[in-house]
Design an enzyme around this catalytic site. Structure first.
Site, mmCIF file in Angstrom:
data_model
loop_
_atom_site.group_PDB
_atom_site.id
_atom_site.type_symbol
_atom_site.label_atom_id
_atom_site.label_comp_id
_atom_site.label_asym_id
_atom_site.label_seq_id
_atom_site.Cartn_x
_atom_site.Cartn_y
_atom_site.Cartn_z
ATOM 1 N N GLY A 84 0.772 -1.238 0.000
ATOM 2 C CA GLY A 84 0.000 0.000 0.000
ATOM 3 C C GLY A 84 0.799 1.281 0.000
ATOM 4 N N SER A 85 2.014 1.276 -0.593
ATOM 5 C CA SER A 85 2.787 2.523 -0.564
ATOM 6 C C SER A 85 2.120 3.604 -1.415
ATOM 7 C CB SER A 85 4.242 2.299 -0.993
ATOM 8 O OG SER A 85 4.360 2.108 -2.378
ATOM 9 N N LEU A 91 -4.202 -6.500 -7.841
ATOM 10 C CA LEU A 91 -3.687 -7.518 -8.754
ATOM 11 C C LEU A 91 -4.733 -8.386 -9.441
ATOM 12 C CD1 LEU A 91 -0.515 -8.643 -6.771
ATOM 13 C CD2 LEU A 91 -0.737 -6.868 -8.514
ATOM 14 N N HIS A 102 0.329 1.666 -13.923
ATOM 15 C CA HIS A 102 1.158 0.543 -14.365
ATOM 16 C C HIS A 102 2.619 0.980 -14.322
ATOM 17 C CE1 HIS A 102 1.873 -3.279 -16.335
ATOM 18 N NE2 HIS A 102 2.727 -2.662 -17.130
ATOM 19 N N GLU A 120 5.759 7.066 -9.343
ATOM 20 C CA GLU A 120 4.385 6.752 -8.933
ATOM 21 C C GLU A 120 3.966 7.651 -7.778
ATOM 22 O OE1 GLU A 120 3.639 2.579 -8.214
ATOM 23 O OE2 GLU A 120 4.924 1.979 -9.862
#
Length: 196
Positions: free
Chosen positions: A20-21, A92, A111, A181
């Site tokens: 969960g970063s 996932l 992604h 990200e």
């Protein structure tokens, strides 16, 4: 004024499967926002680190299995939270058509590569970074995209790249991509919500 703020509030719902970063970054980013709020975290993994992150920020959580995801019960629970945007942050499982249809143009994913490169079934996390490193690619990056019925094939919202040809290992590639990200995912979410 209070009612007006409540009326304008846009709800973000997160789906995650792991540590969960990204979820942490998104929750932190919107923690003090008056108009955008993470209202729910869902996971298919009862041991996911994202659960502790959500609980420490007093965000409700739902743990479900694959059958519940596909038979409509997750959709029914989701509807109670009135999501403006559904964000897959390291989720996932294949996302079900019933939720995509219920929220058209409001389900997004990130992604860890420059799609269409290294996309599709089985291409996630370190699988992607190993392939990038093995192929000696000069750059990699992130793609934020809408979710449709096929893995990693929805319309691209945002892409950015980073040079990785000096990386000595797939882990180094992963670290550089993760930094992208964390930097960009919350901002893109905010831009999408602002445009709604």
């Amino acid at each position: 004024m209070q009612n007006e703020t409540h009326f304008l509030m846009k709800n973000i719902v997160l789906f995650a499967s792991g540590g969960g970063s990204n979820a942490q970054q998104i929750i932190s980013y919107f923690l003090h926002s008056e108009i955008n709020k993470v209202v729910l975290v869902l996971t298919n993994n009862a041991n996911a680190g994202v659960l502790a992150i959500a609980e420490s920020n007093t965000i409700p959580t739902i743990v479900f299995d694959k059958d519940e995801l596909n038979d409509g019960s997750v959709l029914r629970k989701l509807q109670a939270f009135n999501p403006s945007l559904i964000v897959l942050a390291g989720f996932l499982l294949k996302f079900p058509g019933n939720i995509i249809e219920a929220y058209p143009g409001r389900v997004i994913n990130i992604h860890p590569a420059l799609l269409p490169n290294y996309g599709g079934k089985g291409m996630y996390g370190m699988h992607v970074h190993r392939a990038v490193h093995q192929n000696k690619d000069k750059e990699s990056g992130i793609t934020i995209h809408y979710v449709n019925d096929n893995y990693d094939e929805g319309n691209v919202i945002f892409q950015t790249s980073v040079v990785v040809d000096a990386c000595a290992s797939p882990e180094e590639v992963a670290q550089k991509v993760l930094e992208l990200e964390h930097e960009h995912f919350p901002k893109v979410i905010e831009q999408l919500l602002d445009a709604m």
